[in-house]
Design an enzyme around this catalytic site. Structure first.
Site: not given
Ligand code: NAD
Ligand code: APR
Length: 229
Positions: A60, A92, A108, A174-175, A216
């Protein structure tokens, strides 16, 4: 920064970097559809198989270094011509910084940093270099990516909440709003703040934000132009 400038806070997620070629997490081709986050993005995963975690983040890190900021990142940087802007990102990668944004808060962590696995404050810049098994921090503990993994605390959350609470305009882009506490940030907005959410799909929670559907790299420049930049 002049004192009379309005303050804009941008909250971004993986979707803003999708058009720069970086995979999101929960889209059909997302990272968490291809890999199990339990094997890659938790402290237990790193303790169990550090080599696999290093391999995942090295890939990544290389991809992020080869990516370029897209029109959405560039438009957000342009807002600084007329506003005080703070970008709060769950991403990140460093595309906001490379686009020219000067105030970026990474909830993050950052791929370009590594840290001691014993002391979260012992951080070092590694740019796009690979991290390998055996790489040690100054305190002798194994170096790990300076990424906040599932289950770990988001230490920047208090600062982020305070920025959102003092914003005149908030743009969320984008989240998927699936991850807490990052997703709760939206709700710290002032009642009178202008609130906009740009995404491909409408959020599955009631956010109270004006929803603009679309990509976006198309919708963010249009909104920035409407905001006078
Ligand atoms: P969580 O258990 O709340 O999971 C967060 C989200 O991850 C869930 O709402 C779900 O949508 C997704 N998720 C969980 N398992 C998944 C899977 N197998 N496949 C796809 N999506 C999945 O997370 P947590 O352990 O409560 O996290 C709490 C802390 O960790 C927070 O501080 C959060 O910001 C941090 N965090 C960091 C990252 C990262 O990759 N940097 C990712 C998520 C959370
Ligand atoms: N323009 C706008 N939105 C977009 C585009 C685009 N081109 N492509 C994808 N999206 C939207 C999708 O519809 C989705 O709602 O971006 C979002 C991506 O969601 P996730 O893949 O869940 O990413 P994010 O919300 O950043 O995840 C949050 O989860 O695993 C952890 O730490 C990791 O920071 C990440 C966190």
């Amino acid at each position: 920064m002049q004192n009379n400038q309005q303050k804009i806070v941008v909250i971004s997620g993986a979707g803003i970097s999708a058009e720069s070629g970086l995979a999101t997490f929960r889209d059909p081709e997302g990272l968490w559809q291809q890999y199990s986050l339990e094997d890659l993005a938790t402290p237990q995963a790193f303790a169990r198989n550090p080599e696999l975690v290093h391999h995942f983040y090295n890939a990544r890190r290389r991809q992020a270094a080869q990516a370029e900021p897209n029109a959405a990142h560039l438009a957000i940087a342009k807002l600084e011509q007329a506003y005080q802007v703070v970008v709060i990102t769950q991403n990140v990668d460093d595309l906001h910084e490379r686009a020219g944004s000067s105030q970026v808060l990474h909830l993050h962590g950052k791929l370009s940093e590594a840290r001691s696995s014993r002391d979260p404050q012992l951080i070092q810049e590694i740019g796009s270099q690979a991290l390998n098994l055996g790489d040690l921090a100054a305190d002798g503990s194994p170096l790990r990516p300076n990424i906040v993994w599932f289950g770990e605390e988001v230490t920047a959350m208090a600062a982020a909440m305070s920025e959102v609470a003092s914003a005149d305009k908030i743009l969320v882009v984008g989240t998927s709003l699936q991850v807490y506490p990052a997703a709760s940030l939206l709700f710290y907005a002032r009642e009178d703040a202008e609130k906009v959410l740009i995404n491909l799909d409408i959020a599955d929670i009631e956010t109270g934000y004006q929803f603009i559907q679309g990509k976006a790299a198309t919708q963010v420049p249009a909104l920035v132009a409407a905001w006078g930049c």
